[in-house]
Structure formats: structure tokens, C-alpha cells
Write an enzyme that holds these catalytic residues in place. Structure first.
Site, short mmCIF file in Angstrom:
data_model
loop_
_atom_site.label_atom_id
_atom_site.label_comp_id
_atom_site.label_asym_id
_atom_site.label_seq_id
_atom_site.Cartn_x
_atom_site.Cartn_y
_atom_site.Cartn_z
N GLU A 1 0.81 -1.22 0.00
CA GLU A 1 0.00 0.00 0.00
C GLU A 1 0.84 1.27 0.00
O GLU A 1 0.50 2.25 -0.65
CB GLU A 1 -0.97 0.01 1.19
CG GLU A 1 -2.13 -0.96 1.03
CD GLU A 1 -2.97 -0.70 -0.22
OE1 GLU A 1 -2.99 0.44 -0.72
OE2 GLU A 1 -3.57 -1.66 -0.72
N CYS B 1 -13.89 1.67 -15.52
CA CYS B 1 -14.27 3.07 -15.34
C CYS B 1 -13.00 3.93 -15.28
O CYS B 1 -12.74 4.63 -14.31
CB CYS B 1 -15.09 3.22 -14.05
SG CYS B 1 -15.99 4.78 -13.91
N TYR C 1 9.34 9.52 -4.73
CA TYR C 1 8.79 9.98 -3.44
C TYR C 1 9.55 9.30 -2.30
O TYR C 1 9.00 8.54 -1.52
CB TYR C 1 7.30 9.71 -3.32
CG TYR C 1 6.46 10.61 -4.18
CD1 TYR C 1 5.98 11.82 -3.68
CD2 TYR C 1 6.15 10.28 -5.49
CE1 TYR C 1 5.22 12.65 -4.47
CE2 TYR C 1 5.40 11.11 -6.28
CZ TYR C 1 4.93 12.30 -5.76
OH TYR C 1 4.18 13.12 -6.54
N LEU D 1 11.47 4.05 -7.26
CA LEU D 1 10.01 4.26 -7.19
C LEU D 1 9.62 5.73 -7.01
O LEU D 1 8.51 6.12 -7.33
CB LEU D 1 9.40 3.44 -6.04
CG LEU D 1 9.36 1.92 -6.23
CD1 LEU D 1 8.62 1.28 -5.08
CD2 LEU D 1 8.71 1.54 -7.56
N ASP E 1 -9.46 6.49 -2.88
CA ASP E 1 -8.33 6.96 -3.66
C ASP E 1 -8.88 7.51 -4.98
O ASP E 1 -10.10 7.59 -5.16
CB ASP E 1 -7.28 5.86 -3.87
CG ASP E 1 -7.77 4.77 -4.81
OD1 ASP E 1 -8.97 4.77 -5.15
OD2 ASP E 1 -6.96 3.93 -5.20
N TYR F 1 -6.54 7.05 3.47
CA TYR F 1 -6.68 5.97 2.48
C TYR F 1 -5.95 4.70 2.94
O TYR F 1 -6.52 3.60 2.96
CB TYR F 1 -6.16 6.39 1.09
CG TYR F 1 -5.94 5.17 0.25
CD1 TYR F 1 -7.02 4.51 -0.33
CD2 TYR F 1 -4.68 4.57 0.12
CE1 TYR F 1 -6.86 3.34 -1.04
CE2 TYR F 1 -4.51 3.40 -0.57
CZ TYR F 1 -5.60 2.79 -1.15
OH TYR F 1 -5.43 1.60 -1.82
#
Length: 239
Positions: free
Chosen positions: A62, A215, A107, A105, A163, A145
Site C-alpha cells: 500500500e 471506469c 517519493y 520508485l 483513492d 486511504y
DNA sequence: CTCCCGGTAC
DNA sequence: GTACCGGGAG
């Protein structure tokens, strides 16, 4: 608690919405739940973090997924867990090494925070991640989240998540009007109200897959969408 | 090349 | 409200 239906049912049925989620038609809610779970059975992705119930593995996935696409996370998820298989090994590692393993990755505050979560989990929680929302939110790096994701995916609680995928799906199907960014409170209420009792894990995984596959932000598959008969935005696309 | 995207902490 | 850090679209 009575399990049979009685006169009470009739009076409850008259109400089309509850205070918890104003404007949520009970029949639309039920159809959305049923169709989403059915869709997920057929189209759900087979992701590595869906094969584990280890809260540490769920946490790592996560945090990686917070701002990084699934395709880039998958190989790094395996590499990271090979090197740091548990909270204990991660807590014992040097932060500089954890950051190297994290690269590229992005950040890069995230591996620092993940390491600090591991240390705190070892020191204050005996190596077991808490499932309580307030305690999860007290960690630097776990926001609303991620707390919901951990509670539903690692502890099977009916905790809501929100999210960008979930925002897009819920806004399109149930709201359609206004700027989703300014309606977060209502969207959180919807996310919570829609979870079928006891099915938080599957429902939350399903709605994220649905947002990622059907979606989608660009070129959503409205023509073949299982929600089109009641979606407030259908048809969104022109294809 | 120049935008645009995204959870969290601040 | 902004920074963070990379990828992807145009």
C-alpha cells in the site's frame, strides 16, 4: 436480533436514502454491490498482495501504491520483501539501504516512513501492526486511504477507502455533478455506505480494479459497463 | 520538450 | 494550499 422480515421492513423501504448517505437509492446500492462483486469475480486482477494475509506485506504494497502505478510496484514489491521479509528485518536495516532498495520508485520519503513504521511497530506494538484506525493514522506515512486499505485488506474490516480510482467511480455512478475534489466528505460517506456487510476486502479490491480497468479516467468502457443502466454519467465516452 | 497525475505531511 | 518523484501523454 430478529432475522425474519416483519411490518418494520415496509416502513423502512419507503425511505430512499439514509442520513448517512443522502440520495443513495437502496435499490441502486444493492445493484451496484452485486454487480461489482460479480464483475470482480470475472475481471479482477491477480495481484501479488492479494495472495497474502500478512499485514506487513499489505503495508509495504500500500505504501508503494500510494503514488506509483501497479506495473512498477509489482517487481519492487517482491524485491523489497525478499530483502526485508518482516517488520523486524526492516526495523533492523539502515535507512540508507532501505532507500537504495526503494529506488527508483520515487517519493523517497516513503521508504523512510516505512522504516519508521517498522521500528515503531516493533517497539510499541510487539511487532504486530495495529488494526485500529486511530493508531494506524498516528504513524507518519499512513493517511486516511492507507489506514482504510490496511484495515480492510489486512484485517478484513469493513473500512472505507477513497483513492482517485474510487473517487472517479463513485462520482460518476452516484453523483455526476460538481467537482469530485470538493465533495470528498460525501464520497467518503458513500464509500462506507456501499460496503456489503462482511465483504470489505472484496468490495474495496473490486472497486479499485473496476476503476483501473473499466471506469478509467480516459476512454472508459461505458458501452459494456455493468453499471450503465443506473450510472448517472452514462454514457461518458463517445466511442 | 512541457504539462499532468497522485497520498501524505505540513 | 504546496512539495515530494517518477512515468506517461501530448
Amino acid at each position: 436480533m430478529p432475522t425474519t422480515s416483519g411490518p418494520r421492513t415496509t416502513s423502512q423501504r419507503k425511505k430512499k436514502s439514509s442520513k448517512k448517505s443522502p440520495g443513495l437509492d437502496v435499490s441502486v446500492k444493492r445493484r451496484f454491490q452485486t454487480r461489482l462483486l460479480k464483475w470482480y469475480e470475472k475481471h479482477g486482477r491477480d495481484l501479488p498482495w492479494r495472495k497474502t494475509s500478512d499485514p506487513y506485506h499489505i503495508l509495504v504494497s500500500e505504501v508503494m501504491l500510494q503514488q506509483t502505478q501497479v506495473e512498477r510496484v509489482i517487481p519492487k514489491y517482491h524485491e523489497f520483501l525478499d530483502r526485508y521479509p518482516s517488520f523486524e528485518e526492516l526495523a533492523d536495516a539502515a535507512v540508507s539501504d532501505v532507500k537504495k532498495t526503494w529506488y527508483p520508485l520515487g517519493y523517497n520519503i516513503r521508504p523512510e516512513r516505512l522504516h519508521s513504521i517498522a521500528c515503531e511497530t516493533m517497539e510499541r506494538y510487539g511487532g504486530r501492526l495495529p488494526s485500529d484506525a486511530e493508531e494506524l493514522l498516528s504513524f507518519k506515512g499512513i493517511g486516511r486511504y492507507t489506514a482504510g486499505a490496511i484495515r480492510s485488506f489486512a484485517f478484513n474490516e469493513d473500512a472505507p477507502i477513497l483513492d482517485t480510482n474510487v473517487i472517479r467511480v463513485l462520482h460518476r455512478v452516484f453523483m455526476a455533478k460538481g467537482d469530485p475534489k470538493t465533495q470528498k466528505a460525501k464520497l467518503w460517506q458513500l464509500s462506507e455506505a456501499l460496503i456489503p456487510s462482511g465483504k470489505g476486502y472484496d468490495f474495496n479490491q473490486a472497486i479499485m480494479d473496476f476503476g483501473a480497468i473499466c471506469c478509467t479516467a480516459r476512454n472508459p468502457s461505458c458501452r459494456q459497463c455493468t453499471m450503465k443502466s443506473f450510472c448517472k454519467t452514462y454514457p461518458f465516452d463517445q466511442k
